[in-house]
Design a protein around this motif. Sequence first.
Motif, PDB file in Angstrom:
ATOM      1  N   UNK A  72       8.665   8.117  -6.747  1.00 24.27           N
ATOM      2  CA  UNK A  72       9.711   7.070  -6.758  1.00 24.27           C
ATOM      3  C   UNK A  72       9.390   5.684  -6.540  1.00 24.27           C
ATOM      4  N   UNK A  73      10.098   4.651  -6.551  1.00 26.24           N
ATOM      5  CA  UNK A  73       9.726   3.166  -6.140  1.00 26.24           C
ATOM      6  C   UNK A  73      10.513   3.169  -4.973  1.00 26.24           C
ATOM      7  N   UNK A  74       9.779   2.841  -3.755  1.00 30.53           N
ATOM      8  CA  UNK A  74      10.494   2.607  -2.437  1.00 30.53           C
ATOM      9  C   UNK A  74      11.731   1.541  -2.712  1.00 30.53           C
ATOM     10  N   UNK A  75      11.443   0.471  -3.212  1.00 25.96           N
ATOM     11  CA  UNK A  75      12.600  -0.668  -2.980  1.00 25.96           C
ATOM     12  C   UNK A  75      13.727  -0.206  -4.351  1.00 25.96           C
ATOM     13  N   UNK A  76      13.348   0.155  -5.249  1.00 31.74           N
ATOM     14  CA  UNK A  76      14.305   0.804  -6.259  1.00 31.74           C
ATOM     15  C   UNK A  76      14.999   1.813  -5.411  1.00 31.74           C
ATOM     16  N   UNK A  77      14.740   2.600  -4.699  1.00 36.76           N
ATOM     17  CA  UNK A  77      15.465   3.554  -4.168  1.00 36.76           C
ATOM     18  C   UNK A  77      16.234   2.827  -2.980  1.00 36.76           C
ATOM     19  N   UNK A  78      15.777   1.957  -2.306  1.00 28.70           N
ATOM     20  CA  UNK A  78      16.683   1.109  -1.135  1.00 28.70           C
ATOM     21  C   UNK A  78      17.688   0.543  -2.014  1.00 28.70           C
ATOM     22  N   UNK A  79      17.340  -0.260  -3.021  1.00 27.22           N
ATOM     23  CA  UNK A  79      18.290  -0.803  -3.818  1.00 27.22           C
ATOM     24  C   UNK A  79      19.468   0.135  -4.151  1.00 27.22           C
ATOM     25  N   UNK A  80      19.184   1.448  -4.472  1.00 26.00           N
ATOM     26  CA  UNK A  80      20.249   2.308  -4.851  1.00 26.00           C
ATOM     27  C   UNK A  80      20.994   2.975  -3.760  1.00 26.00           C
ATOM     28  N   UNK A  81      20.779   2.437  -2.444  1.00 31.49           N
ATOM     29  CA  UNK A  81      21.275   3.167  -1.666  1.00 31.49           C
ATOM     30  C   UNK A  81      20.573   4.211  -0.785  1.00 31.49           C
ATOM     31  N   UNK A  82      19.479   4.672  -1.140  1.00 32.04           N
ATOM     32  CA  UNK A  82      18.828   5.985  -0.428  1.00 32.04           C
ATOM     33  C   UNK A  82      18.582   5.447   0.877  1.00 32.04           C
ATOM     34  N   UNK A  90       0.796  -1.142   0.034  1.00 28.13           N
ATOM     35  CA  UNK A  90       0.020  -0.069   0.037  1.00 28.13           C
ATOM     36  C   UNK A  90       0.777   1.114  -0.020  1.00 28.13           C
ATOM     37  N   UNK A  91       1.906   1.286   0.945  1.00 30.42           N
ATOM     38  CA  UNK A  91       2.799   2.423   1.012  1.00 30.42           C
ATOM     39  C   UNK A  91       3.516   2.587  -0.289  1.00 30.42           C
ATOM     40  N   UNK A  92       3.642   1.473  -1.126  1.00 29.52           N
ATOM     41  CA  UNK A  92       4.530   1.592  -2.479  1.00 29.52           C
ATOM     42  C   UNK A  92       3.569   2.340  -3.308  1.00 29.52           C
ATOM     43  N   UNK A  93       2.302   1.987  -3.166  1.00 29.12           N
ATOM     44  CA  UNK A  93       1.157   2.746  -4.135  1.00 29.12           C
ATOM     45  C   UNK A  93       1.030   3.978  -3.978  1.00 29.12           C
ATOM     46  N   UNK A  94       1.322   4.524  -2.667  1.00 30.55           N
ATOM     47  CA  UNK A  94       1.030   5.800  -2.098  1.00 30.55           C
ATOM     48  C   UNK A  94       2.475   6.748  -2.783  1.00 30.55           C
TER      49      UNK A  94
END
Length: 131
Positions: A32-42, A24-28
């Motif tokens: 950006x896309x949450x997990x893409x940002x995490x994978x990019x080290x954000x 749900x939070x990903x759709x909100x």
Amino acid sequence: MESLLLTALYFFIAIVIVLIGLVIFEFMTRKYKDWDEVLNGNHAVALSIGGKIIGICIILSFSVYNSSQILDTIIWGAFGIVLQMIAYFLFEILTRKFSVEEQLHKGNISVGIISFCVSVGLAFVIGASIT
């Protein structure tokens, strides 16, 4: 043996509820896309997501502790997700000088920490109100 089965069931329920919350939070998130940002080290986005996960789990833990039925835990978990969403929207609205979402996307650790604290802090208040 019954307590082991209940623990396993509550564990499974918690995982499902957290995963639903994360979807749900990903759709909100629009910018950006949450997990893409995490994978990019954000780290800022990771802190924000971590706060949401811990927040939902805190609410679930209070529910397990104060409820005698599994259905209560599921209901409180769903309610916890809704309240975490409201908290995020309020945080975004009340920070008029900047967009929380934009700052998280830019990797602003300070905003990530505050986002984490809002989620966790309000989860304790929500959890404590469960009777």
